[in-house]
Motif scaffolding. Structure first.
Motif, PDB file in Angstrom:
ATOM      1  N   THR A  40      45.201   9.376  -0.649  1.00  0.00           N
ATOM      2  CA  THR A  40      44.366  10.500  -1.055  1.00  0.00           C
ATOM      3  C   THR A  40      44.056  11.436   0.107  1.00  0.00           C
ATOM      4  N   SER A  41      43.599  10.890   1.216  1.00  0.00           N
ATOM      5  CA  SER A  41      43.245  11.718   2.367  1.00  0.00           C
ATOM      6  C   SER A  41      43.655  11.007   3.642  1.00  0.00           C
ATOM      7  N   ARG A  42      44.710  11.471   4.243  1.00  0.00           N
ATOM      8  CA  ARG A  42      45.180  10.860   5.485  1.00  0.00           C
ATOM      9  C   ARG A  42      44.159  11.044   6.601  1.00  0.00           C
ATOM     10  N   LYS A  43      43.503  12.194   6.623  1.00  0.00           N
ATOM     11  CA  LYS A  43      42.511  12.466   7.664  1.00  0.00           C
ATOM     12  C   LYS A  43      41.322  11.515   7.537  1.00  0.00           C
TER      13      LYS A  43
END
Length: 143
Positions: A40-43
Motif C-alpha cells: 500500500t505505501s512503501r514510504k
C-alpha cells in the motif's frame, strides 16, 4: 534480530552462527506474526521497518553491556544474519521484483506453511507469538 542475538550466546563459531541465524529466521517465519503492509505505501512501510530495526538495535546494544568484546561481535553477527532474509525481501520489494525473486519465493514458502498468503491471523494471535518470541529471546540473551 533478538532471536539471532540470543542464538549467538550458544553458537560461537561465526560461519555456523550465520547459517543458523538465517535458518532460525525462516523457522520463526512459520509462526504467525505481525507483518507490514509494504504494498500500500512503501514510504510508510520503510518508516515502520526503520523503527522496528531501531528498537531491536536498542535492545541488542543494551544487552551488549553484559558481554566481552568477542561475545559482543558474535551477538551483532547473529542479529545481522537473523534479519538478512528480510533485508533481501526489502531489496526485492523496493526494486519492484527486479532482484532476488527466488529468495522471495523461498521466504514466502516459509510464511505460508501455517497461514496461507494474503490471509492474516487474528491480531491478538500474531502479537502473542511476537511477544513470546521476544520474551524467550531476551531470556536466553540476558540469562
Amino acid at each position: 534480530m533478538l532471536a539471532g542475538a540470543a542464538l549467538a550466546t550458544y553458537i560461537h563459531q561465526p560461519t555456523l552462527l550465520a547459517f543458523s541465524a538465517v535458518a532460525l529466521h525462516y523457522l520463526l517465519d512459520v509462526l504467525p506474526h505481525w507483518e507490514y503492509d509494504i504494498i500500500t505505501s512503501r514510504k510508510a512501510a520503510a518508516y515502520k521497518i526503520a523503527a522496528d530495526i531501531a528498537m531491536g538495535l536498542f535492545v541488542v546494544f543494551f544487552a551488549l553491556r553484559r558481554f566481552g568484546p568477542a561475545e559482543q561481535a558474535l551477538i551483532l553477527w547473529g542479529a545481522f544474519f537473523s534479519i538478512m532474509p528480510d533485508g533481501f525481501s526489502a531489496i526485492y520489494f523496493f526494486s519492484h521484483g527486479k532482484y532476488l525473486r527466488r529468495q522471495m519465493q523461498f521466504h514466502i514458502f516459509w510464511h505460508a506453511l501455517i497461514i496461507p498468503m494474503k490471509t492474516h491471523p487474528p491480531l491478538w494471535f500474531a502479537v502473542t507469538t511476537e511477544i513470546i518470541v521476544i520474551a524467550a529471546s531476551l531470556f536466553l540473551l540476558l540469562r
